[in-house]
Design a protein around this motif. Structure first.
Motif, PDB file in Angstrom:
ATOM      1  N   TYR A 212       0.805  -1.228   0.000  1.00  0.00           N
ATOM      2  CA  TYR A 212       0.000   0.000   0.000  1.00  0.00           C
ATOM      3  C   TYR A 212       0.838   1.280   0.000  1.00  0.00           C
ATOM      4  N   PHE A 213       2.005   1.232   0.594  1.00  0.00           N
ATOM      5  CA  PHE A 213       2.907   2.382   0.613  1.00  0.00           C
ATOM      6  C   PHE A 213       4.277   1.886   1.052  1.00  0.00           C
ATOM      7  N   ASP A 214       5.276   2.740   0.919  1.00  0.00           N
ATOM      8  CA  ASP A 214       6.644   2.373   1.272  1.00  0.00           C
ATOM      9  C   ASP A 214       6.712   2.091   2.773  1.00  0.00           C
ATOM     10  N   PRO A 215       6.993   0.866   3.185  1.00  0.00           N
ATOM     11  CA  PRO A 215       6.997   0.539   4.618  1.00  0.00           C
ATOM     12  C   PRO A 215       8.103   1.255   5.395  1.00  0.00           C
ATOM     13  N   LEU A 216       9.118   1.769   4.698  1.00  0.00           N
ATOM     14  CA  LEU A 216      10.170   2.503   5.392  1.00  0.00           C
ATOM     15  C   LEU A 216       9.633   3.770   6.046  1.00  0.00           C
ATOM     16  N   LYS A 217       8.491   4.258   5.571  1.00  0.00           N
ATOM     17  CA  LYS A 217       7.863   5.415   6.196  1.00  0.00           C
ATOM     18  C   LYS A 217       7.561   5.171   7.667  1.00  0.00           C
ATOM     19  N   MET A 218       7.263   3.916   7.996  1.00  0.00           N
ATOM     20  CA  MET A 218       6.825   3.603   9.358  1.00  0.00           C
ATOM     21  C   MET A 218       7.991   3.529  10.338  1.00  0.00           C
ATOM     22  N   GLN A 219       9.206   3.332   9.813  1.00  0.00           N
ATOM     23  CA  GLN A 219      10.397   3.258  10.656  1.00  0.00           C
ATOM     24  C   GLN A 219      10.215   2.241  11.799  1.00  0.00           C
ATOM     25  N   LEU A 220       9.720   1.070  11.451  1.00  0.00           N
ATOM     26  CA  LEU A 220       9.490   0.035  12.452  1.00  0.00           C
ATOM     27  C   LEU A 220      10.822  -0.482  12.996  1.00  0.00           C
ATOM     28  N   ARG A 221      10.992  -0.422  14.303  1.00  0.00           N
ATOM     29  CA  ARG A 221      12.203  -0.950  14.919  1.00  0.00           C
ATOM     30  C   ARG A 221      12.096  -2.448  15.155  1.00  0.00           C
ATOM     31  N   GLN A 222      10.878  -2.946  15.207  1.00  0.00           N
ATOM     32  CA  GLN A 222      10.641  -4.372  15.339  1.00  0.00           C
ATOM     33  C   GLN A 222       9.287  -4.666  14.707  1.00  0.00           C
ATOM     34  N   ILE A 223       9.009  -5.928  14.459  1.00  0.00           N
ATOM     35  CA  ILE A 223       7.720  -6.308  13.913  1.00  0.00           C
ATOM     36  C   ILE A 223       7.001  -7.210  14.907  1.00  0.00           C
ATOM     37  N   CYS A 224       5.705  -7.265  14.733  1.00  0.00           N
ATOM     38  CA  CYS A 224       4.875  -8.129  15.561  1.00  0.00           C
ATOM     39  C   CYS A 224       4.466  -9.338  14.725  1.00  0.00           C
ATOM     40  N   VAL A 225       4.522 -10.516  15.308  1.00  0.00           N
ATOM     41  CA  VAL A 225       4.003 -11.708  14.657  1.00  0.00           C
ATOM     42  C   VAL A 225       2.627 -11.996  15.243  1.00  0.00           C
ATOM     43  N   LEU A 226       1.824 -12.721  14.495  1.00  0.00           N
ATOM     44  CA  LEU A 226       0.415 -12.831  14.844  1.00  0.00           C
ATOM     45  C   LEU A 226      -0.064 -14.271  14.858  1.00  0.00           C
ATOM     46  N   VAL A 227      -0.923 -14.570  15.810  1.00  0.00           N
ATOM     47  CA  VAL A 227      -1.624 -15.849  15.867  1.00  0.00           C
ATOM     48  C   VAL A 227      -3.104 -15.536  15.984  1.00  0.00           C
ATOM     49  N   GLU A 228      -3.879 -15.974  15.008  1.00  0.00           N
ATOM     50  CA  GLU A 228      -5.312 -15.733  15.038  1.00  0.00           C
ATOM     51  C   GLU A 228      -6.040 -16.926  15.655  1.00  0.00           C
ATOM     52  N   ASP A 229      -6.982 -16.633  16.531  1.00  0.00           N
ATOM     53  CA  ASP A 229      -7.888 -17.650  17.057  1.00  0.00           C
ATOM     54  C   ASP A 229      -9.261 -17.365  16.478  1.00  0.00           C
ATOM     55  N   TYR A 230      -9.796 -18.306  15.741  1.00  0.00           N
ATOM     56  CA  TYR A 230     -10.996 -18.042  14.972  1.00  0.00           C
ATOM     57  C   TYR A 230     -12.267 -18.282  15.782  1.00  0.00           C
ATOM     58  N   LEU A 231     -13.177 -17.318  15.661  1.00  0.00           N
ATOM     59  CA  LEU A 231     -14.473 -17.368  16.316  1.00  0.00           C
ATOM     60  C   LEU A 231     -15.550 -17.444  15.245  1.00  0.00           C
ATOM     61  N   GLU A 232     -16.692 -17.983  15.618  1.00  0.00           N
ATOM     62  CA  GLU A 232     -17.825 -17.930  14.711  1.00  0.00           C
ATOM     63  C   GLU A 232     -18.381 -16.512  14.708  1.00  0.00           C
ATOM     64  N   GLU A 233     -18.939 -16.112  13.555  1.00  0.00           N
ATOM     65  CA  GLU A 233     -19.545 -14.791  13.504  1.00  0.00           C
ATOM     66  C   GLU A 233     -20.759 -14.755  14.421  1.00  0.00           C
ATOM     67  N   PRO A 234     -20.924 -13.651  15.182  1.00  0.00           N
ATOM     68  CA  PRO A 234     -22.081 -13.556  16.070  1.00  0.00           C
ATOM     69  C   PRO A 234     -23.358 -13.338  15.278  1.00  0.00           C
ATOM     70  N   VAL A 235     -24.467 -13.800  15.844  1.00  0.00           N
ATOM     71  CA  VAL A 235     -25.761 -13.515  15.217  1.00  0.00           C
ATOM     72  C   VAL A 235     -26.188 -12.120  15.633  1.00  0.00           C
ATOM     73  N   GLU A 236     -27.164 -11.574  14.934  1.00  0.00           N
ATOM     74  CA  GLU A 236     -27.575 -10.181  15.150  1.00  0.00           C
ATOM     75  C   GLU A 236     -28.028  -9.946  16.585  1.00  0.00           C
ATOM     76  N   SER A 237     -28.718 -10.919  17.192  1.00  0.00           N
ATOM     77  CA  SER A 237     -29.210 -10.735  18.559  1.00  0.00           C
ATOM     78  C   SER A 237     -28.061 -10.544  19.540  1.00  0.00           C
ATOM     79  N   GLN A 238     -26.920 -11.194  19.296  1.00  0.00           N
ATOM     80  CA  GLN A 238     -25.769 -11.017  20.164  1.00  0.00           C
ATOM     81  C   GLN A 238     -25.198  -9.607  20.015  1.00  0.00           C
ATOM     82  N   LEU A 239     -25.185  -9.084  18.810  1.00  0.00           N
ATOM     83  CA  LEU A 239     -24.619  -7.757  18.568  1.00  0.00           C
ATOM     84  C   LEU A 239     -25.445  -6.670  19.222  1.00  0.00           C
ATOM     85  N   LEU A 240     -26.713  -6.930  19.443  1.00  0.00           N
ATOM     86  CA  LEU A 240     -27.578  -5.922  20.038  1.00  0.00           C
ATOM     87  C   LEU A 240     -27.502  -5.890  21.541  1.00  0.00           C
ATOM     88  N   ASN A 241     -26.848  -6.871  22.160  1.00  0.00           N
ATOM     89  CA  ASN A 241     -26.754  -6.925  23.617  1.00  0.00           C
ATOM     90  C   ASN A 241     -25.754  -5.897  24.143  1.00  0.00           C
TER      91      ASN A 241
END
Length: 241
Positions: A212-241
């Motif tokens: 999307y753009f030159d990453p050198l702009k961010m001047q990152l001194r370190q990077i983060c690694v990621l682990v995703e834990d997957y959830l089911e999408e909530p139903v509408e009734s849950q979102l309204l609570n």
């Protein structure tokens, strides 16, 4: 779980201090999940573990989706955040009792968004905000995530409101790109609970790869690694609570 820019072997070697990102909008969070996250992070971290509650950046969601004033939204977020923090503190105590392991109390810390604000975070956030304002490709990709979140709630929002909701993602991205620095220690692996088709972790990798753009702009001194834990999408009734 799915790994991004990290391997199981590296996790087994405990090369990273781990933080767990907790969204107040996660309607599927339970006490059982809280224990699961604390236990996984504690068992795999290098030294300490953080439970990072995304409270301040959630205020905009209460304003747009619930119609609350700024003060009302801040109070609701404060109440919700302390309730979630209490859930994780209880999880820590139960794991300590079950395993007779005091590290669950002494090495797992629950913190809030304001705790991670520093010069480096603010600088990176401003760069991302500038890209959102001036870079259509990056702007549209951020709005892709906004649109997905809005569609889960089956509501209609204006373009101006979408820009306001984008602030959540822009504020979250610095932690996913470079990790967080808290109490003189770097935490650079995030356990990221997300709905199955989120795509946020891949978005982070694409930003760092210069899609999307030159990453050198961010001047990152370190990077983060990621682990995703997957959830089911909530139903509408849950979102309204």
């Amino acid at each position: 779980m799915q790994y991004f820019h990290v391997t199981q072997n590296e996790i087994d070697k405990k090369l990273f201090n781990i933080f767990v990102g907790i969204s107040l909008g996660n309607k599927l969070l339970t006490s059982e999940l809280a224990q699961k996250y604390v236990e996984w992070a504690y068992q795999n971290t290098k030294d300490d573990t953080l439970i990072l509650i995304a409270d301040d950046i959630d205020v905009v969601n209460w304003q747009i989706f619930r119609g609350f004033s700024s003060d009302e939204a801040k109070e609701k977020v404060r109440q919700k955040a302390y309730g979630v923090a209490g859930m994780f503190e209880k999880a820590k105590r139960e794991l300590y009792k079950r395993n007779n392991e005091p590290g669950y109390i002494t090495k797992v810390h629950t913190i809030f968004w304001d705790d991670i604000r520093n010069q480096g975070y603010d600088h990176l956030r401003e760069i991302l905000r500038s890209e959102y304002d001036s870079n259509k490709i990056f702007h549209d990709r951020v709005l892709y995530f906004v649109d997905k979140y809005v569609s889960l709630r089956s509501v209609t929002v204006s373009n101006e409101q979408k820009d306001q909701l984008a602030e959540y993602i822009i504020s979250e991205l610095p932690t996913l790109l470079g990790g967080i620095f808290w109490n003189n220690k770097l935490y650079n692996l995030i356990l990221y609970p997300t709905y199955i088709d989120s795509g946020m972790s891949q978005f982070v990798l694409d930003i760092r790869a210069g899609k999307y753009f030159d990453p050198l702009k961010m001047q990152l001194r370190q990077i983060c690694v990621l682990v995703e834990d997957y959830l089911e999408e909530p139903v509408e009734s849950q979102l309204l609570n």
